[in-house]
Write an enzyme that holds these catalytic residues in place. Structure first.
Site, PDB file in Angstrom:
ATOM      1  N   HIS A 127       0.901  -1.286  -0.234  1.00 28.12           N
ATOM      2  CA  HIS A 127       0.213  -0.013  -0.128  1.00 28.12           C
ATOM      3  C   HIS A 127       0.676   1.153  -0.013  1.00 28.12           C
ATOM      4  O   HIS A 127       1.912   1.393   0.617  1.00 28.12           O
ATOM      5  CB  HIS A 127      -0.811   0.075   1.204  1.00 28.12           C
ATOM      6  CG  HIS A 127      -0.552   0.096   2.389  1.00 28.12           C
ATOM      7  ND1 HIS A 127      -0.530   1.535   3.194  1.00 28.12           N
ATOM      8  CD2 HIS A 127       0.053  -0.533   3.392  1.00 28.12           C
ATOM      9  CE1 HIS A 127      -0.017   1.334   4.431  1.00 28.12           C
ATOM     10  NE2 HIS A 127       0.183   0.095   4.533  1.00 28.12           N
ATOM     11  N   ASP A 139       5.574   2.644   7.395  1.00 28.32           N
ATOM     12  CA  ASP A 139       4.089   2.339   7.155  1.00 28.32           C
ATOM     13  C   ASP A 139       3.301   3.216   6.116  1.00 28.32           C
ATOM     14  O   ASP A 139       2.807   4.066   6.372  1.00 28.32           O
ATOM     15  CB  ASP A 139       3.407   2.209   8.430  1.00 28.32           C
ATOM     16  CG  ASP A 139       1.975   1.653   8.060  1.00 28.32           C
ATOM     17  OD1 ASP A 139       1.796   1.009   7.051  1.00 28.32           O
ATOM     18  OD2 ASP A 139       1.277   1.821   9.078  1.00 28.32           O
ATOM     19  N   GLU A 173      -5.490   1.827   1.646  1.00 27.80           N
ATOM     20  CA  GLU A 173      -5.129   0.422   2.955  1.00 27.80           C
ATOM     21  C   GLU A 173      -5.610   0.931   4.158  1.00 27.80           C
ATOM     22  O   GLU A 173      -6.252   0.113   4.938  1.00 27.80           O
ATOM     23  CB  GLU A 173      -3.825   0.137   2.678  1.00 27.80           C
ATOM     24  CG  GLU A 173      -3.613  -1.299   3.504  1.00 27.80           C
ATOM     25  CD  GLU A 173      -3.078  -1.137   4.811  1.00 27.80           C
ATOM     26  OE1 GLU A 173      -2.993  -2.166   5.413  1.00 27.80           O
ATOM     27  OE2 GLU A 173      -3.055   0.258   5.211  1.00 27.80           O
ATOM     28  N   GLU A 174      -5.270   2.068   4.390  1.00 27.20           N
ATOM     29  CA  GLU A 174      -5.372   2.542   5.989  1.00 27.20           C
ATOM     30  C   GLU A 174      -7.030   2.853   6.196  1.00 27.20           C
ATOM     31  O   GLU A 174      -7.293   2.910   7.329  1.00 27.20           O
ATOM     32  CB  GLU A 174      -4.707   3.939   6.097  1.00 27.20           C
ATOM     33  CG  GLU A 174      -3.114   3.630   6.089  1.00 27.20           C
ATOM     34  CD  GLU A 174      -2.714   2.878   6.975  1.00 27.20           C
ATOM     35  OE1 GLU A 174      -3.369   2.403   8.032  1.00 27.20           O
ATOM     36  OE2 GLU A 174      -1.396   2.709   7.226  1.00 27.20           O
ATOM     37  N   ASP A 202       4.151  -5.010   3.654  1.00 27.97           N
ATOM     38  CA  ASP A 202       3.531  -3.938   4.667  1.00 27.97           C
ATOM     39  C   ASP A 202       4.802  -3.747   5.925  1.00 27.97           C
ATOM     40  O   ASP A 202       4.515  -4.608   6.592  1.00 27.97           O
ATOM     41  CB  ASP A 202       2.175  -4.181   5.047  1.00 27.97           C
ATOM     42  CG  ASP A 202       1.510  -3.010   5.476  1.00 27.97           C
ATOM     43  OD1 ASP A 202       2.079  -2.240   5.771  1.00 27.97           O
ATOM     44  OD2 ASP A 202       0.118  -3.192   5.875  1.00 27.97           O
ATOM     45  N   HIS A 289       2.146   4.620  12.990  1.00 25.84           N
ATOM     46  CA  HIS A 289       0.883   5.492  13.040  1.00 25.84           C
ATOM     47  C   HIS A 289       1.181   6.868  13.821  1.00 25.84           C
ATOM     48  O   HIS A 289       0.451   7.511  14.204  1.00 25.84           O
ATOM     49  CB  HIS A 289      -0.402   5.148  13.155  1.00 25.84           C
ATOM     50  CG  HIS A 289      -0.938   4.033  12.418  1.00 25.84           C
ATOM     51  ND1 HIS A 289      -2.089   3.557  12.325  1.00 25.84           N
ATOM     52  CD2 HIS A 289      -0.459   3.695  11.288  1.00 25.84           C
ATOM     53  CE1 HIS A 289      -2.577   3.053  11.322  1.00 25.84           C
ATOM     54  NE2 HIS A 289      -1.414   2.945  10.619  1.00 25.84           N
TER      55      HIS A 289
END
Length: 578
Positions: A127, A139, A173-174, A202, A289
């Site tokens: 992603h 990420d 994706e998130e 990922d 994140h």
């Protein structure tokens, strides 16, 4: 990787023979259960520096576009343009597929190498989007960059193809795997049947990461596992990522899947730390994140191993066979050490034959600072053997922490990294070096987000009236608190300590929504979250002897998501040298 875990549906087991069984194991650093199959022995070495150059571009894109690459943002659009331009220049057939059902309308990037049968496809995906909180480098700039560089290497090598290779970079994706779901749903039954395996990547550079493979015991996973087994890594099942990344969209459609991952917010076990190194009971990615998911949040060794594992899988699954080439790997254990002026320390350099026949490997090192020398005994080994590396520091050696590059030279050149910290032997000036650690003397010398240093009675100080109160807003926010400190040389102990109180309105006992990251220089010492809530203040302390003789920045960064407050309250910060 998506933040909130998706429900994991039962998946019909699909067996599809993608590769011949791995050949017998060659000598490795640790016992390996499999070695690379003959068909892939000529797979190229993907240069990690090139992968890191793509990561730097993603960082620059985020910096220029509001600090993130979230789907639907200018940062995501610029990321799509960057990937597409590289692929088109290399000769790929590139399609931008607009995901009309995504929360944030954006494009998937699909790139196909125009060789091999169109009804026999091996697909590799990652992603491309991140979250709004930061630039999204691990990420998932890491997986995106690994695939991009592999695609460019495949085009450059231009080998004879036995299968069609297709790459994909996903939107949304998130927000729940939306881009990959849209793509899979757009395929006819026949087109789904053409895809013989989908491989997902990922978060493949987590700084405290492990080595995980999706569906590790499946036939589909065999080439990925064979390569990491050849390095003695003993990969494990990616239980944390089940149902949380884009392989799930393909899995639900009955397409065999696998992939690499190095972990997100789950914590490394003691057994994993013993096997792979790193810190037990700490998150695989302390910046998951968060705003600190930058190019500083990258495990170059893991990134390199992932990139080369993808190349191995491509060659094993889709490239015509040939005469095996001789190749080897190099590893250093431990990967870091300290040495005082006038002293020395040792580490073991291990080699392994990864393909073909064993060969003579000459050992050397570069990157040593002034006054530091490196020697090897023996100076050359037969691949599969090991040598002792001795790092010696003179009485006037440069102080600080340095990265040495250990190089093995044979039919190819292979490298590994070793971090050495040089400390002094002179008299210790010692003392407490943090200024205004109790926050009672205004804000200087701290640099802080407005309002962080406060005497508000809503959160009492541990001592005195003032403390540093990060976050506690119940809305998306980032607060910082930092100070430059000079750590004296020549002392026997160096202890950073502070008292931390965490209270939260979050009710979860499993998900770290709000985080506090503690850093010295570019190193993350610890990450705390809403999961660490406790009544009153708790003393936290760390050995920071690695920074003796250096001036570094001590920094606390608190990040909070869009709802339910978490307060990180800090008081009585000290860095004591003695």
């Amino acid at each position: 990787m998506t933040r909130r875990t998706l429900a994991i549906a039962a998946v019909t087991a699909v067996t599809f023979a993608l590769a011949a069984p791995p050949a017998s194991a060659a000598p490795t650093v640790r016992p390996a259960t499999a070695a690379p199959a003959v068909a892939a022995l000529a797979a190229p070495d993907v240069q990690v520096a090139n992968v890191q150059a793509h990561l730097a571009q993603f960082q620059s894109i985020a910096t220029s576009n509001g600090g993130n690459r979230r789907s639907g943002s200018a940062g995501y659009t610029a990321s799509v343009a960057y990937v597409k331009s590289k692929l088109q220049a290399a000769g790929y057939t590139v399609t931008e597929q607009t995901c009309t059902t995504c929360t944030y309308r954006g494009n998937n990037v699909i790139a196909e190498w125009p060789q091999g049968p169109t009804d026999d496809v091996i697909m590799f995906g990652a992603h491309l989007d991140g979250v709004a909180a930061g630039p999204g480098i691990n990420d998932n700039g890491s997986g995106s960059s690994v695939l991009l560089e592999n695609a460019l290497v495949l085009a450059q090598q231009n080998p004879t193809m036995t299968k069609r290779v297709r790459f994909a970079w996903w939107n949304g994706e998130e927000q729940g795997l939306q881009g990959s779901k849209f793509y899979v749903n757009s395929l006819t039954t026949a087109q789904k049947g053409y895809i013989k395996g989908y491989y997902n990547f990922d978060m493949v550079s987590s700084t405290n990461g492990g080595y995980f493979i999706n569906r590790v015991t499946s036939t589909t996973a065999a080439p990925l596992k064979a390569y990491w087994d050849s390095l003695g890594l003993s990969p494990e099942e990616n239980t944390e990522g089940q149902g949380r990344s884009d392989d799930y969209s393909f899995q639900q459609a009955g397409i065999p899947t696998s992939g690499y991952a190095m972990g997100a917010s789950a914590r490394k076990t003691s057994a994993q730390a013993s096997k792979w190194g790193g810190t037990a009971n700490a998150a695989y990615d302390p910046c998951y994140h968060s705003s600190c998911d930058t190019t500083s949040n990258v495990n170059a060794t893991g990134l390199n191993r992932s990139a080369d594992g993808v190349a191995y899988a491509i060659w094993d699954l889709a490239v015509g066979g040939g005469t095996p080439t001789n190749d080897f790997s190099v590893a250093v254990s431990p990967t870091a050490g300290g040495v005082v002026r006038g002293g020395s320390t040792t580490a073991t350099v291990s080699t392994a034959t990864t393909s073909g026949s064993a060969q003579t490997v000459a050992l050397s090192a570069s990157g040593a600072p002034s006054g530091v020398s490196v020697s090897f005994s023996p100076s050359s080994v037969t691949s599969g053997g090991s040598a002792t590396m001795t790092v010696s520091a003179s009485s006037s050696a440069a102080l600080g922490t340095f990265t040495l590059t250990v190089t093995g030279t044979g039919s190819a050149t292979r490298t590994a990294s070793y971090t050495v910290t040089v400390t002094g032997t002179g008299s210790c000036t010692g003392g407490q070096v943090v200024g205004n650690g109790g926050f009672e003397s205004g804000t200087s010398p701290w640099t802080a987000t407005t309002g962080v240093i406060t005497n508000s009675s809503s959160q009492p100080a541990r001592t005195g009236s003032y403390k540093a109160w990060l976050n506690g807003n119940g809305s998306t926010s980032t607060d910082t608190l930092s100070q430059s400190v000079t750590v004296p040389a020549g002392c026997s102990s160096y202890t950073l300590a502070f008292y931390l109180h965490i209270d939260t309105a979050e009710r979860t006992t499993t998900v770290a929504y709000d985080k506090l990251v503690v850093q010295v220089g570019s190193t993350t010492l610890a990450t705390y979250s809403n999961l660490n809530k406790a009544t009153g203040y708790t003393l936290r302390s760390f050995d920071v002897g690695a920074y003796a003789g250096q001036t570094v920045t001590l920094k606390f960064t608190g990040t909070e998501d869009s709802s339910l407050q978490t307060s990180f309250v800090i008081d009585d910060v000290t860095l004591q040298a003695s």
